[in-house]
Design an enzyme around this catalytic site. Structure first.
Site, PDB file in Angstrom:
ATOM      1  N   GLU A 290       0.570  -1.227  -0.165  1.00 22.82           N
ATOM      2  CA  GLU A 290       0.072   0.071   0.206  1.00 22.82           C
ATOM      3  C   GLU A 290       0.611   1.344  -0.133  1.00 22.82           C
ATOM      4  O   GLU A 290       0.675   2.465  -0.355  1.00 22.82           O
ATOM      5  CB  GLU A 290      -1.051   0.038   1.416  1.00 22.82           C
ATOM      6  CG  GLU A 290      -2.195  -0.737   0.860  1.00 22.82           C
ATOM      7  CD  GLU A 290      -3.594  -0.575   1.909  1.00 22.82           C
ATOM      8  OE1 GLU A 290      -3.169   0.088   3.160  1.00 22.82           O
ATOM      9  OE2 GLU A 290      -4.388  -1.097   2.024  1.00 22.82           O
ATOM     10  N   HIS A 311       9.092 -26.748  -0.651  1.00 18.92           N
ATOM     11  CA  HIS A 311       8.321 -27.670  -1.452  1.00 18.92           C
ATOM     12  C   HIS A 311       7.275 -27.385  -2.210  1.00 18.92           C
ATOM     13  O   HIS A 311       6.593 -28.092  -2.880  1.00 18.92           O
ATOM     14  CB  HIS A 311       7.814 -28.876  -0.362  1.00 18.92           C
ATOM     15  CG  HIS A 311       8.937 -29.370   0.451  1.00 18.92           C
ATOM     16  ND1 HIS A 311       9.694 -30.685   0.240  1.00 18.92           N
ATOM     17  CD2 HIS A 311       9.745 -29.080   1.445  1.00 18.92           C
ATOM     18  CE1 HIS A 311      10.531 -31.011   0.953  1.00 18.92           C
ATOM     19  NE2 HIS A 311      10.851 -29.724   1.955  1.00 18.92           N
ATOM     20  N   LYS A 425     -14.035  -0.379  -4.246  1.00 18.24           N
ATOM     21  CA  LYS A 425     -14.896   0.185  -3.291  1.00 18.24           C
ATOM     22  C   LYS A 425     -16.120   0.933  -4.133  1.00 18.24           C
ATOM     23  O   LYS A 425     -17.458   0.545  -3.892  1.00 18.24           O
ATOM     24  CB  LYS A 425     -14.861   1.000  -2.021  1.00 18.24           C
ATOM     25  CG  LYS A 425     -13.751   0.557  -1.001  1.00 18.24           C
ATOM     26  CD  LYS A 425     -13.500   1.215   0.087  1.00 18.24           C
ATOM     27  CE  LYS A 425     -12.391   0.909   0.895  1.00 18.24           C
ATOM     28  NZ  LYS A 425     -11.696   1.931   1.810  1.00 18.24           N
TER      29      LYS A 425
END
Ligand code: PA5
Length: 435
Positions: A290, A311, A425
């Site tokens: 951010e 792995h 949003k």
């Protein structure tokens, strides 16, 4: 007290020491501007000096409420928040707790549970199942007081709490941590919420772990917040504007990652060999993503837990596109000791390890991994913590914060806003028909 130790020896095969140290005046000036509040986003620089400004009165207020909650025999303390309003707490809680804390019966402090960091119908339903007929309290944490995920979580949990404890008692069992004056949550204080703590207006979510956002839930969970703050305060001194570049680990880390980025290393992988640090990496990813990821710039932060992910992700790190570098957080001392036993028959052919500590094997895996990755073309930055405790986590988290602000200014962006977060949003609220 010892300090975290930073080593960049394993990057010099890829970028010269000079190219990093040539940045020293620039970086020191940036650190000065963070302290003088003269750079981009300077209305959100309260976090820089915050650890040394926390008063005895503030700490006592936190300790008072946490002992009241404990004395009330509260079993669970549900932290409702998202992004910077929960990741720092979750990072410290996981790093310092017993791995199987949720299964422990007489733990001595309320256990933390988290909500409001997703929009999961099953998640919330299953959380209510756990909380049915249990004694619990809520901390609703939102600086803006308007974020949808925690708002939904709070509405659901508050209703459940009222049903279980009654309206008056529920009010006393809720703590709001929010802006001192603004937002819907602040407006609820006094009416439906009895207790509240403030988030300083000049500290953004992802830089707020040393404010009430992190301190209140961590104190309730039984951690020593004074020592956590002391770690941050000591790192604040060690990375201050008067410290020479060569002695300032945050300055060196920021300059190193910037130099690597200049050579097209676009991805930084934060790796640990201690699974308790999984959420520390989640906190770090939010901090750097951010802060740096804007206007087409920024190093993409990602993370792995070793040896587990050797792995899976290990193959890509070893041989995939060479656009990555790795930062390893290594913990010198484990909390517990366990030795691999000798077996008379040696059926499993492990006697060559008999008598060695498990951690010795882990440390050899770490050494072997660093060598393999560096040989394979992945520059390596190494951060060593003497042990996992409140003090060194305080150091580490402040170190990452100040290095992040510095990195943002090196990229000539504002590391303290997050305009991109608004885009989803807008669409979501339009689709939901928000008035
Ligand atoms: O770093 C930030 O500012 C954000 O990630 C916020 O922490 C997050 O969006 C939550 O915001 P709020 O605390 O206002 O609910």
């Amino acid at each position: 007290m010892k300090n975290l130790e930073l080593s960049i020896d394993n990057v010099f095969k890829f970028v010269s020491k000079d190219s990093i140290f040539d940045l020293k005046d620039k970086v020191i000036n940036i650190i000065k501007s963070l302290h003088d509040k003269t750079g981009r986003g300077n209305d959100f620089l309260g976090w820089v000096n915050h650890p040394s400004l926390i008063s005895e009165e503030e700490i006592s207020k936190i300790e008072k409420i946490s002992s009241e909650i404990k004395n009330n025999n509260i079993e669970f303390f549900v932290v409702i928040g998202i992004g910077g309003s929960y990741l720092g707490t979750k990072a410290v809680y996981d790093a310092l707790s017993d791995n199987f804390i949720q299964l422990k019966k007489d733990h001595g402090h309320p256990k933390l549970l988290f909500a409001g960091h997703n929009i999961g119908e099953d998640y919330l339903s299953e959380l209510l199942d756990i909380l049915d007929n249990k004694k619990y309290a809520l901390a609703v944490i939102s600086k803006s007081g308007t974020t949808l995920e925690p708002a939904i979580g709070f509405r659901i949990l508050r209703k459940h709490l009222i049903k279980q404890a009654g309206e008056a008692k529920a009010k006393d069992l809720i703590i709001a941590i929010t802006d001192p004056v603004k937002g819907i949550l602040r407006a609820m204080v006094g009416k439906t919420i009895s207790n509240s703590f403030e988030i300083p207006p000049d500290i953004g979510g992802r830089y707020s772990v040393f404010t009430n956002v992190g301190l209140v839930p961590l104190a309730v969970a039984g951690f020593d917040i004074r020592t956590f703050i002391k770690g941050a305060k000591d790192m604040q001194k060690q990375t201050g504007p008067d410290i020479p570049f060569e002695e300032n680990p945050a300055a060196i880390y920021a300059a190193t990652r910037y130099s690597l980025n200049k050579t097209h290393k676009k991805i930084e992988i934060l790796a640990n060999f201690e699974n308790r640090l999984h959420y520390l990496a989640e906190w770090w990813k939010q901090l750097y993503a951010e802060s740096e990821g804007k206007v087409g710039k920024g190093i993409y932060p990602t993370s792995v837990d070793f040896t587990t992910d050797l792995h899976s992700m290990g193959q890509y790190i070893q041989e995939g596109e060479r656009s990555i570098f790795e930062t390893i957080i290594s913990v010198k001392k484990t909390k517990r000791k366990m030795v691999i036993p000798e077996e008379e028959t040696d059926e499993d052919k492990l006697n060559y390890l008999a008598g060695k500590r498990i951690d010795e094997v882990n440390k050899m895996a770490e050494k072997g991994t660093i060598k393999a990755h560096v040989d394979g073309g992945v520059p390596n930055i190494h951060i060593e913590l003497p042990e996992l405790n409140e003090y060194y986590l305080g150091q580490l988290m402040y170190f990452f914060e100040i290095a992040c602000g510095t990195s943002g200014y090196l990229l000539e962006i504002n590391p303290f806003n997050q305009p991109g977060v608004e885009e989803y949003k807008k669409n979501m609220f339009a689709l939901l028909g928000k008035p």
